[in-house]
Design an enzyme around this catalytic site. Structure first.
Site: not given
Lengths: 294, 191
Positions: B36, B102
């Site tokens: 990222h 999650k």
């Protein structure tokens, strides 16, 4: 005749495989019961069924139940014929081999350099708790504590004003329910709580972790603790957070409480939140060097 | 259960609602912290075709190489919130239609989903073996040397990957709803 080192390393590799690539029977049974209890066709029920399928597939193929194979926490009880240093050496050799066999992910990272040791060995890793005993033989238990659930674990100091929690079991109840609410599904609910009452900050956390070696279906011999465990399990589930925080009846699978004497000035409540992937196993080696697993 | 085939169009993604259970098939890319940061700080042109109308999976897999082919051994989702500072920008820059992870994500990502037409999908944490089995083929891996295997960007072909929509393209969040409801119940229990 104590067990030969090479054989001992093989037994510990098998201990790690059994722990990492499966789940204890009592935990599987609790998840299966929870799946039955959830509303038919609900997200909660579907999530629990996926969990059960995953565990079956992990056992079948000897692949890790969860890719986060966790912090390795060994508890070793040893008879007079054993010495700690060779036992530590055998455990480390087994961890290296289990990592090479992909039963374990390389999970030991230097906090200063960021370098992963690549074999699960490092400063303080694996964690080993040794207890000497008079009876000959060896008992090695392993607990694998994932990082996601460790991040939602915590410690409270009583009294806690905002929660109205005093230095008694009602105060304990209040902070534990607060911790379950704060965790939501982030610790991979449904979780198992190991709780340590008293001690200092360190021993309180250690006691909480040690509670996670207990079977879910055991009963605390102290009736007050047994009653609190049952109540917290019921009330934790009433929060409705559910598997993964999807909503549902199953937020917790178990609550286990232990205690340590404290100094008058402190009252700690430590909560070790364990994900549903509560991986633990034990190896016994008798005085004749015969091994058994459970 | 709704079936999602990748690449997916914006209208299909905008029709999903919080709480929907989906089953995803097609090509997606794993990315976690290092990836990222890389996609934000660099043009990362090579990622455009891979990510457009596809999905980013927050995952640090256990992998092995058999006869020169990579395989996923255990590959459940990792905690997503670490990517909160980056996620909305990455979604916009690469026209990503969804993120799987999650633990949920924050308001910045929810706003990004609403603006660009994307969703956050919650996988079941701990499904290491099952999700690895749903990875039918590893097509490619990027930045393997530089980031190491858990942080590398794995281009994977998945079949019937199960997940739940917990942030939709309206910006609604199941996490906020469950948190608020359980806070009410906690209040009652604490009296």
């Amino acid at each position: 005749m104590p067990v030969e080192t090479e054989a001992l390393v093989d037994h510990i590799v098998e201990l790690i495989r059994r722990s990492s690539c499966g789940l204890p029977d009592d935990v599987k049974e609790a998840i299966a019961r929870a799946a039955e209890d959830e509303e038919a066709g609900s997200r909660a029920q579907n999530a629990l069924r996926l969990v059960l399928r995953n565990v079956a597939e992990a056992e079948q193929g000897s692949t890790p139940t969860c890719q986060d194979t966790g912090t390795l926490i060994f508890h070793v009880e040893y008879g007079p014929e054993h010495r700690q240093r060779p036992l530590r050496g055998a455990i480390e050799a087994a961890c290296r081999e289990a990592t090479a066999k992909q039963y374990l992910r390389p999970n030991a990272v230097d906090p200063v350099t960021g370098k992963n040791s690549g074999n699960n060995i490092g400063d303080g890793a694996p964690f080993i708790d040794f207890v000497e005993r008079d009876e000959p033989g060896l008992h090695i238990a392993l607990l694998q504590k994932g990082g996601g659930c460790e991040n939602v674990s915590g410690q409270y100091s009583l009294p806690n004003g905002p929660l109205g929690a005093g230095r008694d079991l009602e105060g304990v109840r209040r902070v534990v329910l607060d911790a379950v609410h704060k965790a939501q599904g982030k610790g991979c609910a449904p979780g198992i709580l190991g709780i340590g009452l008293g001690g200092d900050r360190m021993s309180s956390h250690l006691e909480a972790k040690m509670q996670l070696y207990r079977r879910l279906d055991d009963v605390n011999p102290d009736p007050d603790m047994a009653a609190l465990e049952a109540r917290l399990l019921r009330e934790g589930n009433e929060l409705g957070i559910g598997p993964m925080g999807f909503g549902g009846k199953t937020t917790l699978l178990g609550v286990k409480i232990g205690r340590r004497h404290r100094v008058p000035a402190s009252y700690f409540v430590s909560i070790a939140y364990m994900c549903w992937a509560s991986r633990r196993a034990a190896l016994h080696i008798d005085a004749d060097g015969v091994a058994s697993h459970n | 259960m709704k079936r999602i085939q990748l690449p997916v169009d914006e209208a299909t993604i905008r029709s999903l609602r919080v709480g929907d259970e989906v089953s995803i098939s097609g090509v997606m890319v794993t990315a976690r912290d290092a990836a990222h940061k890389y996609m934000i700080e660099n043009p990362a042109e090579e990622m455009r075709d891979l990510l457009r109308d596809s999905i980013i999976y927050h995952c640090g897999p256990v992998v092995r190489q058999m006869d020169g082919e990579w395989q996923f051994v255990s590959a459940g989702p990792t905690t997503s919130i670490r990517e909160e500072p980056y996620q909305a920008t990455v979604i916009g820059k690469f026209q990503v239609r969804g993120v799987i992870g999650k633990g949920g994500m924050g308001p910045k990502t929810a706003a990004g989903c609403k603006e660009h037409g994307a969703v956050y999908l919650h996988a079941v944490g701990g499904l290491g073996t099952s999700i690895a089995k749903s990875v039918k083929r590893v097509r490619d891996v990027l930045k393997l040397e530089e980031f190491g295997s858990p942080e590398a960007m794995w281009v994977i072909e998945v079949e019937d990957f199960p997940a739940v929509v917990t942030i939709d393209a309206n910006g609604d969040s199941l996490h906020e709803k469950i948190e608020a409801e359980s806070a009410e119940r906690l209040k009652r229990l604490l009296g």
